[in-house]
Scaffold this active site. Structure first.
Site, PDB file in Angstrom:
ATOM      1  N   GLY A  44       0.834  -1.190   0.000  1.00 44.01           N
ATOM      2  CA  GLY A  44       0.000   0.000   0.000  1.00 44.01           C
ATOM      3  C   GLY A  44       0.872   1.245   0.000  1.00 44.01           C
ATOM      4  O   GLY A  44       2.008   1.210   0.486  1.00 44.01           O
ATOM      5  N   GLN A  49       2.831  10.069   1.400  1.00 50.54           N
ATOM      6  CA  GLN A  49       4.135   9.400   1.508  1.00 50.54           C
ATOM      7  C   GLN A  49       5.067   9.754   0.351  1.00 50.54           C
ATOM      8  O   GLN A  49       6.269   9.527   0.435  1.00 50.54           O
ATOM      9  CB  GLN A  49       3.963   7.873   1.550  1.00 50.54           C
ATOM     10  CG  GLN A  49       3.274   7.372   2.806  1.00 50.54           C
ATOM     11  CD  GLN A  49       3.150   5.858   2.776  1.00 50.54           C
ATOM     12  OE1 GLN A  49       2.192   5.326   2.245  1.00 50.54           O
ATOM     13  NE2 GLN A  49       4.115   5.158   3.335  1.00 50.54           N
ATOM     14  N   CYS A  92       5.581  -0.158   7.417  1.00 47.01           N
ATOM     15  CA  CYS A  92       5.235   1.011   6.617  1.00 47.01           C
ATOM     16  C   CYS A  92       6.464   1.436   5.822  1.00 47.01           C
ATOM     17  O   CYS A  92       7.564   1.493   6.368  1.00 47.01           O
ATOM     18  CB  CYS A  92       4.777   2.146   7.531  1.00 47.01           C
ATOM     19  SG  CYS A  92       4.326   3.642   6.646  1.00 47.01           S
ATOM     20  N   LEU A  93       6.265   1.751   4.550  1.00 46.18           N
ATOM     21  CA  LEU A  93       7.396   2.165   3.713  1.00 46.18           C
ATOM     22  C   LEU A  93       8.031   3.462   4.221  1.00 46.18           C
ATOM     23  O   LEU A  93       9.171   3.749   3.902  1.00 46.18           O
ATOM     24  CB  LEU A  93       6.949   2.328   2.258  1.00 46.18           C
ATOM     25  CG  LEU A  93       6.526   1.027   1.545  1.00 46.18           C
ATOM     26  CD1 LEU A  93       5.933   1.341   0.178  1.00 46.18           C
ATOM     27  CD2 LEU A  93       7.707   0.074   1.418  1.00 46.18           C
ATOM     28  N   HIS A 134      -4.838   1.466   7.470  1.00 49.40           N
ATOM     29  CA  HIS A 134      -3.455   1.969   7.575  1.00 49.40           C
ATOM     30  C   HIS A 134      -3.238   3.137   6.598  1.00 49.40           C
ATOM     31  O   HIS A 134      -2.731   4.197   6.986  1.00 49.40           O
ATOM     32  CB  HIS A 134      -2.473   0.823   7.284  1.00 49.40           C
ATOM     33  CG  HIS A 134      -1.030   1.223   7.270  1.00 49.40           C
ATOM     34  ND1 HIS A 134      -0.118   0.753   8.190  1.00 49.40           N
ATOM     35  CD2 HIS A 134      -0.332   2.055   6.459  1.00 49.40           C
ATOM     36  CE1 HIS A 134       1.066   1.284   7.941  1.00 49.40           C
ATOM     37  NE2 HIS A 134       0.971   2.077   6.886  1.00 49.40           N
ATOM     38  N   GLU A 135      -3.651   2.927   5.336  1.00 48.41           N
ATOM     39  CA  GLU A 135      -3.429   3.976   4.326  1.00 48.41           C
ATOM     40  C   GLU A 135      -4.307   5.189   4.599  1.00 48.41           C
ATOM     41  O   GLU A 135      -3.869   6.330   4.421  1.00 48.41           O
ATOM     42  CB  GLU A 135      -3.705   3.439   2.916  1.00 48.41           C
ATOM     43  CG  GLU A 135      -2.849   2.250   2.483  1.00 48.41           C
ATOM     44  CD  GLU A 135      -1.361   2.442   2.712  1.00 48.41           C
ATOM     45  OE1 GLU A 135      -0.877   3.584   2.661  1.00 48.41           O
ATOM     46  OE2 GLU A 135      -0.674   1.431   2.973  1.00 48.41           O
ATOM     47  N   HIS A 138      -2.798   7.619   6.911  1.00 50.01           N
ATOM     48  CA  HIS A 138      -1.783   8.499   6.309  1.00 50.01           C
ATOM     49  C   HIS A 138      -2.410   9.804   5.816  1.00 50.01           C
ATOM     50  O   HIS A 138      -1.761  10.850   5.834  1.00 50.01           O
ATOM     51  CB  HIS A 138      -1.109   7.816   5.113  1.00 50.01           C
ATOM     52  CG  HIS A 138       0.020   6.895   5.483  1.00 50.01           C
ATOM     53  ND1 HIS A 138       1.177   7.348   6.097  1.00 50.01           N
ATOM     54  CD2 HIS A 138       0.195   5.568   5.304  1.00 50.01           C
ATOM     55  CE1 HIS A 138       2.002   6.318   6.276  1.00 50.01           C
ATOM     56  NE2 HIS A 138       1.435   5.225   5.821  1.00 50.01           N
TER      57      HIS A 138
HETATM   58 CO    CO Z   1       2.275   3.301   5.754  1.00 57.46          CO
END
Ligand code: CO
Length: 166
Positions: A44, A49, A92-93, A134-135, A138
């Protein structure tokens, strides 16, 4: 590939704004985000991000579920309701090298628009529901590490602060 911002970049704390133009520029951003997500082996990626303060994210659970890739694009998503409880070890990236168990809703009903501005509603459960939550966080400037217990968060923040000062 787009650059993925890393904690503690202040842009990750911003509340993103709604998408109002469903044009070529948006389609290009969505394509680039999918490419960036696949390139980074993520499942995701949310627009903040990659430094874009817009309410949209992409998800593809393919790598996690051993199934053919299916790319989801959520624009202006709103989680209308949810129920149940699921604990999943998340990463998470934007917070590389950290995975922690997070408690979330097992099932969510989400309304959203597609890349052409058409409205949809979806009921998602399991890992897809986790990824959507989660997304979606963000988009409100919230990272998964803020969902942890106060003690875990303190320990983790210390670790992360040390990591970024090295
Ligand atoms: Co994330």
């Amino acid at each position: 590939m787009l650059e993925i911002l890393k904690y503690p970049d202040p842009k990750l704390k911003e509340v993103a704004r709604e998408v109002d133009k469903f044009d070529k520029k948006l389609h290009h951003l969505l394509d680039q985000m999918a490419e960036t997500m696949y390139g980074a082996n993520g499942i995701g990626l949310a627009a903040p991000q990659v430094g874009e303060s817009l309410r949209l994210f992409v998800i593809d659970l393919g790598p996690m579920e051993d199934q053919p890739a299916k790319l989801y694009e959520f624009i202006n998503p709103v989680i209308e309701s949810g129920d149940g409880k699921i604990v999943f070890e998340e990463g998470c990236l934007s917070v590389p090298g950290v995975t922690e168990e997070v408690v979330r809703k097992e099932r969510v009903s989400v309304s959203y628009q597609d890349r052409n501005g058409e409205s949809h509603r979806m009921v998602a459960e399991g890992l897809l529901a986790v990824a959507i939550q989660h997304e979606n966080d963000h988009l409100d400037g919230t990272l998964f590490i803020e969902k942890l217990s106060a003690l875990k968060r303190r320990l983790l923040k210390k670790k992360l602060e040390r990591a970024v000062t090295l």
